[in-house]
Every structure is written in C-alpha cells, then in structure tokens.
Design an enzyme around this catalytic site. Structure first.
Site, PDB file in Angstrom:
ATOM      1  N   LYS A 207      -0.099  -3.812  15.430  1.00  0.00           N
ATOM      2  CA  LYS A 207      -0.587  -4.833  14.507  1.00  0.00           C
ATOM      3  C   LYS A 207      -0.367  -6.186  15.174  1.00  0.00           C
ATOM      4  CE  LYS A 207      -1.967  -4.704  10.820  1.00  0.00           C
ATOM      5  NZ  LYS A 207      -3.422  -4.611  10.538  1.00  0.00           N
TER       6      LYS A 207
ATOM      7  N   HIS B 281      -8.226   3.874   8.148  1.00  0.00           N
ATOM      8  CA  HIS B 281      -7.364   2.720   7.888  1.00  0.00           C
ATOM      9  C   HIS B 281      -6.222   3.100   6.944  1.00  0.00           C
ATOM     10  CE1 HIS B 281      -6.601  -0.717   5.006  1.00  0.00           C
ATOM     11  NE2 HIS B 281      -6.336  -1.308   6.142  1.00  0.00           N
TER      12      HIS B 281
HETATM   13 MG   LIG Z   1      -7.167  -3.139  10.525  1.00  0.00          MG
END
Ligand SMILES: [Mg+2]
Length: 419
Positions: free
Chosen positions: A190, A317
């Site tokens: 991330k 996701h």
């Molecule tokens: Mg994403």
C-alpha cells in the site's frame, strides 16, 4: 422445498485495527463491520458481512423488514425489494466506498450484503457450498497476496501492537514476517504514503529479498500523471501491476500509454457504468472486483465475464474485513476461472473475528475452499456479542482516516495527489 426468510438480524461490530497508513491518512483504532443473519426458520441461517458505518447500517435496516417472507433462492426479488425500500435518491455513501455517490452504488452495496446471506442460505438448504451455486469451484484453494503497509508501531495513546514500518528495510521485514506466517506467494505494498522514490526503493528492496514473488504497488491515486509515469518507468520489469497510480480514466489512460506494466484499479472502475469508457480509453488492464460494492457474488461473476470478453485481467480488492467476507471472497474466487491473480485480503492485520476459528486457514498463501454447505463458516456468538459491545463503546461510527490523521497531525490535508 419451501424456504422463506422469517427473521433478519443486523449487528454492527467493531474490531481492533492497527495504525496502517494510506494516501488519505491512517486507520483508526477500530474498524466497523455489520454482521447479517437471515433466518429461514429456527435452524436455517444465512450469514453475510458488510460495511458497518452509519450510512450502511441505516440502509440495511431500512431494507430488512421487506425481506420477511422472501424466498432466498429468488435473488431477483431480493433486488426488487431492496431497490423499492431504498428509493431512488443518492444519499450519504458508505465510507468504505469510492467515487461520487449514486443511487446505483448504494443499491449495489446494500443488495450485495443480503445476496451473500441468501446464497449462504441456499447452500445450507440444499447441502452444497456457495462455489457450487456460482458454477462450481475450478480451484481447491484460492491464492491471496501478502498486503504490506507502512505503519506506526501503535495508535497514539494505545500500546504498540507491532513494529513500525516506514523504511524499505522495515517493509522487507514485514514481508518476511507475513510470508513466514502465511506462505504468501505474491506481495502488494500500500503506497502513496512515503515520497515516491522511497516507495520505488521499497519495491526494489522487496525484489532483492523475494526474487520470484510477483509485486504490486497501490498508491491510491496519490500521484500526478508525471509522477506515475516516473515510478512506472523506474519499476519496469519489477511490478506485476501498478494499481491506481493516478485519478480518473483519462489520467490512468495517459499513464497506461507510457508505462510498461499493466495498470489495475479498484478506484476508477467501481461500477458496471464505468466499464465502457475504461475499455474505450484503455485506462486499465486489470479490474479488482469486490463483491461488497459490485452488487454481490453473482454480479461479480458477470463482471468476470465482461473482463474475459474485453481481455481485461481480474483480481480482487479488499477493505478491512472479517471471516465471513473471507469465506465469501474465497467461494467466489474459487468459481471464477479467469480470476488468475492472487486476491487482496486484510485478514493478517485483524486480531478479532466473528466466526468460529479453524475453518478458514492459509496454506502456502492460499485459503482452501470450504466444501461444507453455504459459505462454510459458523458464527461465534460470544465473539459477536463481545465485538458488538466494543462497537457500542468505541465511539467510531464511520471510517474517517483523514480526520483521525488530523487529530494527530493537525496540518494534514489528505488532499490527493500529494506527490
Ligand atoms: Mg486499491
């Protein structure tokens, strides 16, 4: 066989969440989920898990009375009743959803929450796993990706709950820990948190430590087009895909033309309405499905068919979620032949759950698909009661990563793109 829904229970829960950093801020100490129980008589129960913020709960509760008497095999009727109960007006969006609010998005998310529970009920009623209701499992285990986060050691005012990770070396240490514990065969960072060149260095450090692991980077649209092209060029040959480097279909298309790796998204393509323009402009090469906002498991299978038709890759996701959703994601991914990328999951970051342990586990980075009826998981009633009590006392009612970050760093803007 007559099956009718006799009772609907919606229970919000709060689970502890570590201080994971992202492009808009930082995860709060508690994440919210809603646990949905659909009863068809005293002994037949279907489960689902959905967003637990106030707007989502309000909608779930508005629809719930309309489901009494519904045949859980009739999901078209479920859709009609959900749409009627919600009405047409776009409203306050669930805080885990992305993009501008619309009536179709809130309908898709609300319907999905109940559709999963109906499919669990269907499977339990006929003694078959949900994957069988979606066409049958084409894989016995579903690979997931190790989800790496920049993070603080602990939330301010709370005890530390893990090592800080703000440098390339500490991200590699985090990856080694996750791979050792879960066996993940691919890794996702991330991003959009540190300056882009630091994130490039982190990906290169991961590549050195894990020469054969596919690597992904997801800065959640925190980069301009030039920054995205810079990072994509620097990481040529290193990334499996680059996820949502910049905002919007046009910006993504510009980046896609300039970088060598596929671009993936769960931000600029979030509804069926987004697909025609994305395909026309070649904005993305991989779509990250998410049954929570694509309208459930069956609609996700339809999305997979569209991706196959237009030669788009398909991945999955994840927002913060618990075991019921992991079961749904696993049953779904098992039944989609062209879901060939490892799926995302936040499960390694969660220390609390609402299901009885032992059914879902990671073996070499994959979750074996439950073959028992329905989703294959059982509610842990003590845990549900405890986590509901935690919801009542924790004070969080909607996800607000920006506001929470501002409470710690008053100058924080959270405005993207930052880089
Ligand atoms: Mg994403």
């Amino acid at each position: 066989m007559t099956v009718q829904i006799t009772e609907v229970r919606i229970t919000p829960v709060a689970v502890k969440d570590p201080p994971l950093l992202n492009s808009v801020g930082v995860h709060e100490p508690y994440a919210l989920r809603a646990v949905i129980e659909l009863y068809a008589g005293p002994d037949l129960l279907g489960l689902s898990e959905a967003y637990g913020d106030d707007p989502s709960l309000e909608r779930l509760r508005r629809v719930a009375p309309a489901l009494i008497g519904l045949d859980p095999f009739d999901v078209h009727e479920l859709h009609r009743r959900t749409a009627t109960a919600l009405g047409e007006a776009p409203e306050d969006m669930p805080t885990d959803m992305i993009g501008p609010p619309s009536a179709s998005k809130t309908l898709a998310a609300t319907f999905a929450a109940f559709e999963v529970a109906c499919l669990d009920l269907q499977g339990r009623a006929i003694g078959r796993p949900v994957s069988d209701l979606l066409g049958g499992a084409v894989r016995a285990a579903v690979p997931f990706s190790g989800y790496l986060f920049y993070r603080w050691a602990g939330h301010p005012g709370h005890p530390d709950d893990g090592p800080e990770a703000l440098t390339p070396d500490s991200i590699v240490d985090q990856a080694k820990d996750l791979v050792a514990r879960y066996g993940f065969g691919s890794l996702k960072l991330k991003g959009g948190v540190r300056p882009p060149d630091e994130e490039i260095a982190a990906i290169r450090a991961l590549r050195a430590a894990f020469p054969d692991h596919p690597l992904r980077l997801d800065p959640n649209t925190n980069w301009t087009v030039p920054t995205s092209i810079h990072v994509g060029t620097e990481l040529a040959g290193v990334l499996e895909y680059l996820e949502d480097p910049t905002a919007g279909l046009e910006g993504m298309a510009e980046v896609a033309r300039a970088v060598p790796m596929p671009l993936a998204t769960n931000m600029c393509v979030t509804t069926f309405e987004d697909l025609p323009a994305a395909i026309e402009q070649r904005s993305v090469q991989v779509v990250l499905s998410d049954h929570h906002f694509w309208g459930g498991l069956r609609e996700s299978v339809i999305l997979a068919g569209i991706c196959r038709t237009f030669d788009l890759g398909l991945s999955m996701h994840s927002n913060t979620h618990l075991g019921i959703s992991l079961a749904a994601m696993t049953q779904l991914a098992a039944a989609i032949p062209n879901l060939t990328y490892a799926c995302d999951t936040h499960i390694p970051w969660q220390v609390e759950d609402v299901i009885e342990p032992g059914v879902l586990r990671f073996v070499d980075g994959s979750v074996p698909v439950p073959t028992t009826p329905g989703l294959g998981v059982t509610l842990d009633r003590d845990a549900l009661a405890r986590l509901h009590e935690q919801y009542l006392t924790c004070g969080v009612r909607r996800r607000d990563d920006i506001g929470y970050m501002r409470s710690i760093v008053p100058s924080w803007s959270g405005i993207r793109p930052m880089f």
